[in-house]
Design an enzyme around this catalytic site. Structure first.
Site, PDB file in Angstrom:
ATOM      1  CG  HIS A  67     -11.772  25.040  37.352  1.00  0.00           C
ATOM      2  ND1 HIS A  67     -11.067  24.525  38.478  1.00  0.00           N
ATOM      3  CD2 HIS A  67     -11.436  26.652  37.304  1.00  0.00           C
ATOM      4  CE1 HIS A  67     -10.683  25.576  39.200  1.00  0.00           C
ATOM      5  NE2 HIS A  67     -10.781  26.805  38.471  1.00  0.00           N
ATOM      6  N   GLY A 207     -10.440  21.332  26.666  1.00  0.00           N
ATOM      7  CA  GLY A 207     -10.958  19.890  26.232  1.00  0.00           C
ATOM      8  C   GLY A 207     -10.396  18.815  26.809  1.00  0.00           C
ATOM      9  N   GLY A 210      -9.319  17.134  33.138  1.00  0.00           N
ATOM     10  CA  GLY A 210      -9.928  16.184  33.613  1.00  0.00           C
ATOM     11  C   GLY A 210      -9.420  14.880  33.345  1.00  0.00           C
TER      12      GLY A 210
END
Length: 259
Positions: A67, A207, A210
């Site tokens: 994403h 933020g 990942g």
């Protein structure tokens, strides 16, 4: 005595207001990491701005969340390695161009299923004390509930969306999938290819997507990019289980080498 009671009541109300104003959308309960103690951490950047975390899994590959690059369009994607501060000069820091961005083929905008992204650097990373790949889990089994795991990132640290300049981290206990899937939490949406960690005022947030969930020195999960209120105890953090995608990760990297 009456004045004292009024004064005390005012202090109590002020304290309650301050507590209510504490930001929820941040790595709550976290703190600044020791410089370069997590040499695998990567900052995925678009047009020079940090958008997501990631981690080095091989000399030329960074794993992140699919994403993260959904809305990039014509933006220029880079990966920053060897950083503690995003803005300050550090001898170990280096910005890499991206040769290939490979989202998992089954990832979709409207779901957090298969939320993985492999980024091939334009060249092999220069390894050293501040830049090292992180071992990742290949044995496809669940991490025991209560296991303490480490998550780090440069994600937002306030309800206004302010991002830290220096890497932050926190330690979170794993939550078993059955509990995470209860109606009062995620109501059956957590699949066997995902895992959960508690989020009671301590959580990863925007933020941080990942970045790795590290248990016992091994990456077990990847922070998903799902939209939720960070730090909400009723919405535990969801992480994509790396071991469940070992064949895909190995296949993408091997295919690039053969090309």
């Amino acid at each position: 005595m009456a004045n004292l009671s009024v004064h005390l009541a005012a202090l109590i109300l002020l304290g309650a207001a301050l507590c209510a104003a504490q930001p929820r959308g941040r790595i709550l309960g976290g703190r600044e990491a020791t410089s370069h103690q997590r040499p695998y951490m990567a900052s995925v950047q678009v047009n020079g701005k940090h958008v997501c975390g990631g981690f080095l899994v091989a000399e030329q590959w960074v794993l992140s969340a699919a994403h993260c690059l959904e809305d990039v369009a014509d933006g220029k994607v880079h990966v920053l390695l060897g950083a503690h501060s995003l803005s300050q000069r550090e001898p170990s820091k280096r910005l890499y161009d991206i040769l290939r961005a490979v989202p998992h083929p089954d990832s979709r905008r409207d779901t957090i299923d298969h939320d993985l992204l492999l980024l091939q650097l334009s060249e092999k990373a220069v390894l050293g004390p501040a830049v090292q790949p992180l071992p990742w889990q290949r044995e496809d089994r669940d991490v025991a509930a209560g296991t303490l795991c480490d998550v780090a990132g440069w994600g937002v640290v306030s309800h206004t969306g302010r991002q830290p300049d220096r890497l932050q981290y926190l330690t979170l206990p794993v939550l078993d999938r059955a509990t995470c899937n209860l109606r009062r939490y995620h109501d059956g949406t957590v699949t066997e290819r995902m895992m959960c960690a508690e989020s009671n005022r301590r959580d990863s947030c925007k933020g941080d997507s990942g970045g790795p969930l590290v248990c016992g020195g091994v990456a077990e999960g990847v922070v998903t990019s799902g939209s939720r209120v960070c730090g909400n105890p009723k919405k535990p953090g969801i992480y994509t289980r790396v071991a469940s995608y070992a064949a895909w990760i190995d296949g993408v990297m091997a295919g690039a080498e053969a090309a």
